[in-house]
Design an enzyme around this catalytic site. Sequence first.
Site, PDB file in Angstrom:
ATOM      1  N   LYS A  19      -2.460   5.992  -3.906  1.00 21.06           N
ATOM      2  CA  LYS A  19      -3.428   7.293  -3.655  1.00 21.06           C
ATOM      3  C   LYS A  19      -3.247   8.374  -4.186  1.00 21.06           C
ATOM      4  CE  LYS A  19      -3.620   4.731   0.850  1.00 21.06           C
ATOM      5  NZ  LYS A  19      -2.330   4.646   1.305  1.00 21.06           N
ATOM      6  N   LYS A  36       8.939  -2.730  10.523  1.00 25.13           N
ATOM      7  CA  LYS A  36      10.126  -1.969   9.828  1.00 25.13           C
ATOM      8  C   LYS A  36      11.576  -2.803   9.867  1.00 25.13           C
ATOM      9  CE  LYS A  36       8.078   2.402  10.486  1.00 25.13           C
ATOM     10  NZ  LYS A  36       7.271   2.377  11.859  1.00 25.13           N
ATOM     11  N   TYR A  61       3.020   9.857   0.547  1.00 29.51           N
ATOM     12  CA  TYR A  61       4.165   9.402   1.659  1.00 29.51           C
ATOM     13  C   TYR A  61       5.461   9.780   1.283  1.00 29.51           C
ATOM     14  CZ  TYR A  61       0.192   6.343   3.129  1.00 29.51           C
ATOM     15  OH  TYR A  61      -0.938   5.833   3.574  1.00 29.51           O
ATOM     16  N   HIS A  77      -7.360   9.376  -1.632  1.00 27.13           N
ATOM     17  CA  HIS A  77      -6.605   9.219  -0.191  1.00 27.13           C
ATOM     18  C   HIS A  77      -7.523   9.687   0.821  1.00 27.13           C
ATOM     19  CE1 HIS A  77      -2.595   9.025   1.812  1.00 27.13           C
ATOM     20  NE2 HIS A  77      -3.453   8.997   2.937  1.00 27.13           N
ATOM     21  N   ASP A  98       0.812  -1.313   0.142  1.00 26.64           N
ATOM     22  CA  ASP A  98      -0.115  -0.030   0.112  1.00 26.64           C
ATOM     23  C   ASP A  98       0.965   1.241  -0.142  1.00 26.64           C
ATOM     24  OD1 ASP A  98      -2.929   1.335   0.652  1.00 26.64           O
ATOM     25  OD2 ASP A  98      -1.422   2.001   2.051  1.00 26.64           O
TER      26      ASP A  98
HETATM   27  N1  LIG Z   1      -5.541   5.862   4.414  1.00 27.74           N
HETATM   28  C1  LIG Z   1      -4.848   6.388   5.371  1.00 27.74           C
HETATM   29  O1  LIG Z   1      -5.033   7.787   5.475  1.00 27.74           O
HETATM   30  C2  LIG Z   1      -3.672   5.977   6.220  1.00 27.74           C
HETATM   31  C3  LIG Z   1      -3.314   6.346   7.368  1.00 27.74           C
HETATM   32  C4  LIG Z   1      -2.392   5.363   8.153  1.00 27.74           C
HETATM   33  C5  LIG Z   1      -1.982   4.271   7.650  1.00 27.74           C
HETATM   34  N2  LIG Z   1      -2.371   4.049   6.405  1.00 27.74           N
HETATM   35  C6  LIG Z   1      -1.729   2.667   5.549  1.00 27.74           C
HETATM   36  O2  LIG Z   1      -1.875   1.690   6.614  1.00 27.74           O
HETATM   37  C7  LIG Z   1      -0.510   1.203   6.739  1.00 27.74           C
HETATM   38  C8  LIG Z   1      -0.407   0.741   8.533  1.00 27.74           C
HETATM   39  O3  LIG Z   1      -0.738   1.837   9.279  1.00 27.74           O
HETATM   40  P1  LIG Z   1       0.246   1.858  10.539  1.00 27.74           P
HETATM   41  O4  LIG Z   1       1.608   2.194  10.194  1.00 27.74           O
HETATM   42  O5  LIG Z   1      -0.674   2.376  11.506  1.00 27.74           O
HETATM   43  O6  LIG Z   1       0.100   0.004  10.807  1.00 27.74           O
HETATM   44  P2  LIG Z   1       0.415  -0.509  12.393  1.00 27.74           P
HETATM   45  O7  LIG Z   1       1.181  -1.885  11.891  1.00 27.74           O
HETATM   46  O8  LIG Z   1      -0.846  -0.731  13.257  1.00 27.74           O
HETATM   47  O9  LIG Z   1       1.540   0.118  13.072  1.00 27.74           O
HETATM   48  C9  LIG Z   1       2.810   0.255  12.750  1.00 27.74           C
HETATM   49  C10 LIG Z   1       3.990   0.433  13.896  1.00 27.74           C
HETATM   50  O10 LIG Z   1       3.429  -0.729  14.847  1.00 27.74           O
HETATM   51  C11 LIG Z   1       4.780  -1.304  15.395  1.00 27.74           C
HETATM   52  N3  LIG Z   1       4.995  -2.568  15.016  1.00 27.74           N
HETATM   53  C12 LIG Z   1       4.868  -3.435  13.853  1.00 27.74           C
HETATM   54  N4  LIG Z   1       4.768  -4.623  14.074  1.00 27.74           N
HETATM   55  C13 LIG Z   1       4.982  -4.734  15.182  1.00 27.74           C
HETATM   56  C14 LIG Z   1       5.417  -5.879  16.102  1.00 27.74           C
HETATM   57  N5  LIG Z   1       5.460  -7.131  15.480  1.00 27.74           N
HETATM   58  N6  LIG Z   1       5.424  -5.728  17.637  1.00 27.74           N
HETATM   59  C15 LIG Z   1       5.316  -4.599  18.184  1.00 27.74           C
HETATM   60  N7  LIG Z   1       5.161  -3.398  17.398  1.00 27.74           N
HETATM   61  C16 LIG Z   1       4.984  -3.642  15.932  1.00 27.74           C
HETATM   62  C17 LIG Z   1       5.947  -0.379  14.511  1.00 27.74           C
HETATM   63  O11 LIG Z   1       6.663   0.078  15.312  1.00 27.74           O
HETATM   64  P3  LIG Z   1       8.298   0.327  14.865  1.00 27.74           P
HETATM   65  O12 LIG Z   1       8.208   1.768  14.254  1.00 27.74           O
HETATM   66  O13 LIG Z   1       8.892   0.472  16.337  1.00 27.74           O
HETATM   67  O14 LIG Z   1       8.596  -0.541  14.079  1.00 27.74           O
HETATM   68  C18 LIG Z   1       5.182   0.441  13.711  1.00 27.74           C
HETATM   69  O15 LIG Z   1       5.452   1.939  13.792  1.00 27.74           O
HETATM   70  C19 LIG Z   1       0.536   2.403   6.600  1.00 27.74           C
HETATM   71  O16 LIG Z   1       1.733   2.102   6.170  1.00 27.74           O
HETATM   72  C20 LIG Z   1      -0.146   3.092   5.415  1.00 27.74           C
HETATM   73  O17 LIG Z   1      -0.013   2.243   4.392  1.00 27.74           O
HETATM   74  C21 LIG Z   1      -3.243   4.763   5.617  1.00 27.74           C
END
Ligand SMILES: NC(=O)c1ccc[n+]([C@@H]2O[C@H](COP(=O)([O-])OP(=O)(O)OC[C@H]3O[C@@H](n4cnc5c(N)ncnc54)[C@H](OP(=O)(O)O)[C@@H]3O)[C@@H](O)[C@H]2O)c1
Length: 311
Positions: free
Chosen positions: A86, A262, A57, A119, A52
């Site tokens: 997006k 990450k 971004y 988006h 995605d």
């Molecule tokens: N449409 C929109 O407006 C919108 C908004 C937000 C996001 N998105 C999309 O959705 C994606 C996912 O969102 P998100 O980044 O909020 O996802 P998420 O997976 O809920 O959160 C990511 C964070 O969780 C931590 N993490 C990941 N795996 C982990 C694990 N196994 N154990 C512990 N912590 C863990 C990471 O921290 P660390 O940094 O410490 O690794 C990372 O920063 C984005 O990349 C983007 O593509 C879209």
Amino acid sequence: MTESPDLRTMKIPLHHGSGHIPALGFGTLIPDPAVTLTATRDALEAGFRHFDCAERYQNEREVGDALQSGLAAGGVTREDIFVTTKLWNSNHRPERVEPAFQASLERLRLNYLDLYLIHTPFAFQPGDDQDPRDQDGNVIYDRDVTLLDTWRALESLVDQGKCRAIGLSDITLDKLLPIYEAARIKPAVIQVESHPETELLEFCNQKGIVLLAFAPLGHGMKPGLIGDPVISAIAARIGKTPAQVLLAWAVQRGTALLTTPKSAARARENFDISALPDDAFDEINRIQTRQRLNDVVNTGSPGFIPRTTTV
Ligand SMILES: NC(=O)c1ccc[n+]([C@@H]2O[C@H](COP(=O)([O-])OP(=O)(O)OC[C@H]3O[C@@H](n4cnc5c(N)ncnc54)[C@H](OP(=O)(O)O)[C@@H]3O)[C@@H](O)[C@H]2O)c1
């Protein structure tokens, strides 16, 4: 006893024969370009096949480089992966849609997209500044374009064979309904925060729209979902990590999801999910906390992206 489905490779059909979306998706909202490159490569290697992206971004080039190097290494073809990007708020005017789409495609080094999303439903002042503000720091919205005008321009991209499916993101049911009614090509996917109003999920289920959930791990915020005592107890009981429990729950609930590990170890961890026992699934459904972490749905300004001038 029926065998549990393999959640890691589960695919959900998109309507009008526009393919299938892998339920488990990798999100590329990663501010650091070098980390974007390694994290995307690691995700592909761990088994993720759904990526995605977004012009907002500002890292489509790095994602494109990572995907190309993965594809060049062999074993995975373009048809095996599903790529979304997006359209940003400052490109909602119909005449800006195709150029924005083409620019994304070039940065991603692809010749078609599996999914293109609007988006947010908020149009900003058209132009190259992604965060146009007035002297008082307020967002400058564009009142001279409707969401339906923008949707029609996306329909034309599908007609031209440039993308296979289209949808919207950060939208509420009241804004989605008129688009759904008027659309010639109905939205295939709606991307929203992972704990949306149940009404929106019900509508999507009724209409065959895939709900694609972001922040399934609560964006890693603390205190948050990963440290939730119910989730930790289930994880300990079934020998999985809290992240694996949350991701499995989202897929079992019938949504697709996006997560952003990450490091290579976390990519492997987040990909290695398996079906939860019924009692654990029900226990999570009973959690009553309802909190939205990202206010983008109300303003069009992304809550998880730090504010910078982007001319
Ligand atoms: N449409 C929109 O407006 C919108 C908004 C937000 C996001 N998105 C999309 O959705 C994606 C996912 O969102 P998100 O980044 O909020 O996802 P998420 O997976 O809920 O959160 C990511 C964070 O969780 C931590 N993490 C990941 N795996 C982990 C694990 N196994 N154990 C512990 N912590 C863990 C990471 O921290 P660390 O940094 O410490 O690794 C990372 O920063 C984005 O990349 C983007 O593509 C879209």
